[in-house]
Write a protein that holds these residues in place. Sequence first.
Motif, PDB file in Angstrom:
ATOM      1  N   TYR A  98      -8.466   6.366  10.803  1.00  0.00           N
ATOM      2  CA  TYR A  98      -8.212   6.434   9.225  1.00  0.00           C
ATOM      3  C   TYR A  98      -7.359   5.164   8.454  1.00  0.00           C
ATOM      4  O   TYR A  98      -6.036   5.323   8.889  1.00  0.00           O
ATOM      5  N   GLY A 102     -10.109   2.739   2.424  1.00  0.00           N
ATOM      6  CA  GLY A 102     -11.538   2.459   2.179  1.00  0.00           C
ATOM      7  C   GLY A 102     -12.220   2.045   2.383  1.00  0.00           C
ATOM      8  O   GLY A 102     -11.736   0.776   3.532  1.00  0.00           O
ATOM      9  N   PHE A 116      -3.078  -2.207  -2.472  1.00  0.00           N
ATOM     10  CA  PHE A 116      -5.084  -1.873  -2.562  1.00  0.00           C
ATOM     11  C   PHE A 116      -5.504  -3.409  -3.507  1.00  0.00           C
ATOM     12  O   PHE A 116      -4.265  -3.967  -4.781  1.00  0.00           O
ATOM     13  N   SER A 118      -8.813  -3.416  -5.305  1.00  0.00           N
ATOM     14  CA  SER A 118      -9.838  -3.035  -5.202  1.00  0.00           C
ATOM     15  C   SER A 118      -9.753  -2.187  -6.814  1.00  0.00           C
ATOM     16  O   SER A 118      -9.217  -1.523  -6.942  1.00  0.00           O
ATOM     17  N   HIS A 121     -10.740   1.362  -6.164  1.00  0.00           N
ATOM     18  CA  HIS A 121     -10.168   2.138  -5.776  1.00  0.00           C
ATOM     19  C   HIS A 121      -9.204   2.503  -7.079  1.00  0.00           C
ATOM     20  O   HIS A 121      -8.416   3.676  -6.988  1.00  0.00           O
ATOM     21  N   LYS A 124      -9.697   5.002  -8.887  1.00  0.00           N
ATOM     22  CA  LYS A 124     -10.264   6.493  -8.474  1.00  0.00           C
ATOM     23  C   LYS A 124      -9.226   6.852  -8.095  1.00  0.00           C
ATOM     24  O   LYS A 124      -8.263   8.259  -8.152  1.00  0.00           O
ATOM     25  N   TRP A 125      -8.196   6.569  -7.070  1.00  0.00           N
ATOM     26  CA  TRP A 125      -7.233   6.921  -6.347  1.00  0.00           C
ATOM     27  C   TRP A 125      -5.733   5.829  -6.976  1.00  0.00           C
ATOM     28  O   TRP A 125      -4.613   6.481  -5.864  1.00  0.00           O
ATOM     29  N   ASP A 130      -7.190   6.329   0.110  1.00  0.00           N
ATOM     30  CA  ASP A 130      -8.336   6.587   0.348  1.00  0.00           C
ATOM     31  C   ASP A 130      -8.713   8.641   0.416  1.00  0.00           C
ATOM     32  O   ASP A 130      -8.764   8.868   1.441  1.00  0.00           O
TER      33      ASP A 130
END
Length: 322
Positions: A98, A102, A116, A118, A121, A124-125, A130
Amino acid sequence: MSSARQRSRVLGLGSGAFLFAVMVTLVGCGPGSEDEAAPKRTDTHVPRLTNANSREMPLDEYLLNPEQTETVFSAYSASVASCMREYGFKYRMSTSSYSGIGADAPKTRVDGRFGFQSMAHAKKWGYHPDGGFPDGERQSTGPAPDADKWFALTGTRDLSEDAGSGGVAQDGRRVRGGGCVGDALLEITGSRNGVIGDAEAATDLKFKTLVEGQQDMRTLEVFGLWSRCMKGYHYSYRSPLEALGDVRWAKSKEPTDVEIGTAVADQKCRSRHNVVGVWFAADFERQELAVKANRKKLLEVKEQLIRQVRAAEQIIKKSKTE
């Protein structure tokens, strides 16, 4: 290998958790003045990018990719577990890969050098990994082993030590130096004191070029454009790294509305000024120069990685027949 990473290896902490921690730690290597001793730049092509995770980089072939990392650490766990069974103990190490990045995680390397990248992403996060920050219990490897179990695992009964010279166990069996961890390292690396995973020479270059890429004048200039763009959204940060490293984000398991709003503005400003494209080009160039300057050593590193992967594949194949 650092004592922290050594301890993680012995206790079986998941490689993914370690890798995401490293990615977050890189935030501390923020923008500064360009190193006067840095090599002369060339006219590197600057691509238009919002996400560079699909792009290969010069050091990639001298570092384990995600699939290889999973193979090596799975084999290491299997080897240790098999050895521990011989001494009458159950011991299974986590092999989670992990990364926290994501679906956009790089396929050719295990960490995201540009934070990050995205918008999905971000919405949402935010700047959280993720799925949000894992619970502390999820990171636990269970209760600490007793002295006899630790002796079989490491070759020492001192729970504060990671390795010992071995000796005779209570049942009369001989525990070799380094215990089952030493046996696994020997099987994978050819040495009881070997290091599984990436070679220090390669990781040193990775972090060195990471800092150089962040301090490159081209990167600093585009960070400046990004910063002015963020002020238009009422956020004050000098660089994307500073936004990622905002201490407020670590205070909650899941992102707040403020964090998500910041991350979304971050992605908009990155796209508007081609931040990732410029940053990637500077980073790529630094890695390219590092590879040329360290070709002989890196070829040795590559041979070591090939050995690890081949040995790991054999261990996994053998474990499936047991």
